[in-house]
Design an enzyme around this catalytic site. Structure first.
Site, PDB file in Angstrom:
ATOM      1  CD  GLU A   1      -2.844   1.192   2.375  1.00 43.80           C
ATOM      2  OE1 GLU A   1      -2.831   0.286   3.230  1.00 43.80           O
ATOM      3  OE2 GLU A   1      -3.616   2.166   2.418  1.00 43.80           O
TER       4      GLU A   1
ATOM      5  NE  ARG B   1       3.473  -8.417  10.488  1.00 43.26           N
ATOM      6  CZ  ARG B   1       2.927  -7.636   9.567  1.00 43.26           C
ATOM      7  NH1 ARG B   1       1.943  -8.068   8.821  1.00 43.26           N
ATOM      8  NH2 ARG B   1       3.348  -6.402   9.407  1.00 43.26           N
TER       9      ARG B   1
ATOM     10  CE  LYS C   1       3.202   0.242   5.222  1.00 41.09           C
ATOM     11  NZ  LYS C   1       2.166  -0.072   4.233  1.00 41.09           N
TER      12      LYS C   1
END
Ligand code: ATP
Ligand code: MG
Length: 573
Positions: A35, A272, A282
């Site tokens: 994204e 992850r 983020k």
């Protein structure tokens, strides 16, 4: 660095099985779907190595797809840096796609769902919808709008898109099953209204935007992705991913893919990457940048790709690290020491060695006559194939203050008056004869004599001494600023601690010093060199101090070096 020999990871096993069975006609297509709402970090690199790695290994293609379905947080700035970082890592995508390329197709698909009675417009607030969700063991409560007539749903959804409905007042929901034990099936939201922010690519064309679950699988499908690889938190979304695709593929095929009714993308999930002493959210990284707690996204303490690069990490070392940690289905925390170990091993073999003096004191060689001379030293001792450099030698040198003691016991092998011999790195043998001090008793000058027949590289150069010390010649020495970086956080897992994560920052994560380096580094006094549009980083080992990289703040007058890592490896295998 050599490639690691390793067995197939579980995703590779899945791919090989699919290939053997001729699934999707033996096509391999992956995508990396960031994204564009922030910078890539080392966690993303784990996904990048997987997505691009599978395509590379099995003669497939990996496309870059920007998952740009939320105009509130996204920006072209991020698109550009993401592309640059992936190129720097050494990966090549087939095409660049954007989820926003499919806004029309997704909208048409939503209309198709509405017409088939599979979606409805809900007018409840987000809170009401959340309250009705139920729990995994208790069924949810149906929305009062669930059985709205199809015509009304169509009219309202079109009004939402025309911008006639206020943000937050309505959503489009899939009509699936409010009692399903998988909460994601309890009438998930497909579309929401966003009118307040223009989209970075489509401007004000759209007033409704698809949610992740409705956009991601469909985008995979439109593109022909065969293996949609993502992280474990999406495992619970996988049945919904499959449900949506079932509605228009197989027996329900309606021509939305050139690959025919039997084509299907498959979602598969791996663990992850989490690393100690840092944060990768983020939101938190943005906070550090915005509040000036770091110098920017590319601050060498940040876990971002551009931060690692500025810290002196090489693409090769980062990729080797990913190979070492591997891919599993178990979440865990990786020791930052392993990352440091990997770059140290890489630079050990490639970084030229140079002398630097961190705490200089002047040394005068009283019996040295003449203007000075130029010595030649190997970039890496014992590796003449890696080149040599010139070192100016002369009567006045800088040495480390700690390498001289006025009075020393016999365990101190470095300089001290009284006849012990010490070799100057790649040069002559000297003996200290005395020193001079200022009024406060601080040593200002050390005096020594040298043996002209002891030069390294000549027969006298073989003479052994118990200690070798670093030096740089005063007239040719350069002043340099070194930025000594350390871990950003003082605690292993800042995300697991209570309270404000900013209170856990390591107060000593950056120490700046002014030092003397040998004149051979003069060649670094310029703007960064570009090769194929990519800045080239130059790495050095400052002898006895650590590995350093030339920072882009360097100008023709001012050399700045960042410490990548120390020489000492504390990582226990
Ligand atoms: P956001 O909270 O904004 O969704 P994100 O970290 O998931 O953040 P994306 O841009 O959506 O960011 O991620 C792109 C891809 O990178 C996804 O496939 C995601 O699974 C993967 N990814 C993100 N973080 C990690 C991580 N720590 N380890 C491995 N893969 C990751
Ligand atoms: Mg995400």
């Amino acid at each position: 660095m050599e490639e690691l020999e390793r067995s197939l990871n579980f995703i590779e096993q899945i791919v090989e099985k699919d290939l053997a069975e001729g699934v999707n006609d033996g096509r391999i297509q992956t995508r990396f779907p960031p994204e564009p709402n922030g910078y890539l970090h080392i966690g993303h690199v784990k996904a990048i190595c997987m997505d691009f790695g599978i395509a590379e290994k099995y003669n497939g293609v990996c496309n870059l797809r920007f998952d740009d379905t939320n105009p509130v947080k996204e920006d072209t700035e991020y698109v550009e840096t993401i592309e640059r970082d992936i190129r720097w890592l050494g990966f090549q995508w087939g095409h660049i796609f954007y989820a926003s390329d499919y806004f029309q197709q997704l909208y048409d698909l939503a209309i198709r769902f509405i017409k088939a009675g599979k979606a409805y417009v809900d007018e409840q607030t987000a809170e009401q919808i959340a309250e009705q969700k139920g729990t995994p063991t208790e069924p949810g409560v149906a929305s009062p709008y669930r059985d709205r007539p199809i015509e009304e749903n169509l009219r309202l959804f079109e009004a939402m898109q025309r911008g006639e409905i206020e943000e937050g007042k309505m959503v489009l929901r899939a009509k699936i099953d409010m009692a399903n034990p998988n909460m994601h099936f309890r009438d998930p939201i497909m579309y929401r209204i966003i009118t307040s922010h223009p989209h970075h690519r489509t401007g004000h064309t759209w007033n409704v935007y698809p949610m992740y679950d409705f956009a991601h699988g469909q985008s995979d499908y439109f593109e022909g992705v065969t293996h949609s690889i993502c992280t474990l938190e999406f495992e619970v979304h996988r049945p919904l991913y499959d449900y949506f695709i079932d509605q228009f593929s197989g027996p329900n095929f309606c021509g939305l893919s050139p690959y025919g009714p039997n084509y299907r993308p498959k979602q598969r999930e791996f663990n992850r990457l989490n690393i100690t002493y840092t944060v990768m959210s983020k939101r938190k990284m943005l906070q550090l940048v915005k509040e000036g707690l770091v110098a920017g996204w590319d601050d060498p303490r940040m876990p971002t790709v551009c931060g690692l690069r500025r810290r002196g990490y090489t693409p090769q070392a980062i990729r080797t690290f990913m190979d070492k940690i591997g891919y599993t289905k178990v979440e865990g925390m990786i020791d930052q020491g392993l990352l440091e170990h990997t770059i140290r091993e890489d630079l050990k073999e490639t970084a030229p060695r140079v002398c630097a003096i961190f705490d200089p004191v002047k040394l005068i060689i009283t019996n040295y006559e003449g203007e000075g001379e130029t010595l030649v030293a190997e970039n890496i001792d014992g590796h003449p194939e890696l080149g040599t450099r010139e070192m100016k030698f002369g009567k006045e040198l800088w040495i480390e203050r700690g390498d001289f003691l006025e009075e020393a016991d016999n365990k101190f092998y470095r300089l001290s008056p009284g006849g012990r011999e010490v070799r100057l790195k790649a040069s002559y043998i000297i003996q200290a004869t005395g020193c001079e001090k200022d009024a406060a008793g601080k040593i200002t000058t050390v005096y020594a004599t040298y043996d002209p027949n002891s030069k390294s590289g000549t027969e006298g150069g073989n003479r052994k001494t118990k200690a070798t010390i670093n030096w740089v010649e005063c007239n040719s020495a350069l002043d340099a600023e070194v930025r000594l970086y350390d871990r950003l956080f003082a605690v292993e897992n800042p995300s697991a601690e209570e309270g404000d994560f900013r209170d856990l920052l390591n107060p000593e994560s950056l120490v700046v010093k002014n030092i003397k380096v040998e004149g051979s580094l003069r060649s670094e006094l310029h703007a960064p060199v570009l090769v194929d549009g990519i800045e080239q980083e130059n790495h050095y080992q400052l002898l006895k101090q650590g590995y350093f990289v030339v920072d882009p703040d360097t100008t023709s007058e001012h050399l700045v070096l960042n410490r990548t890592c120390s020489l000492k490896d504390n990582y226990l295998k």
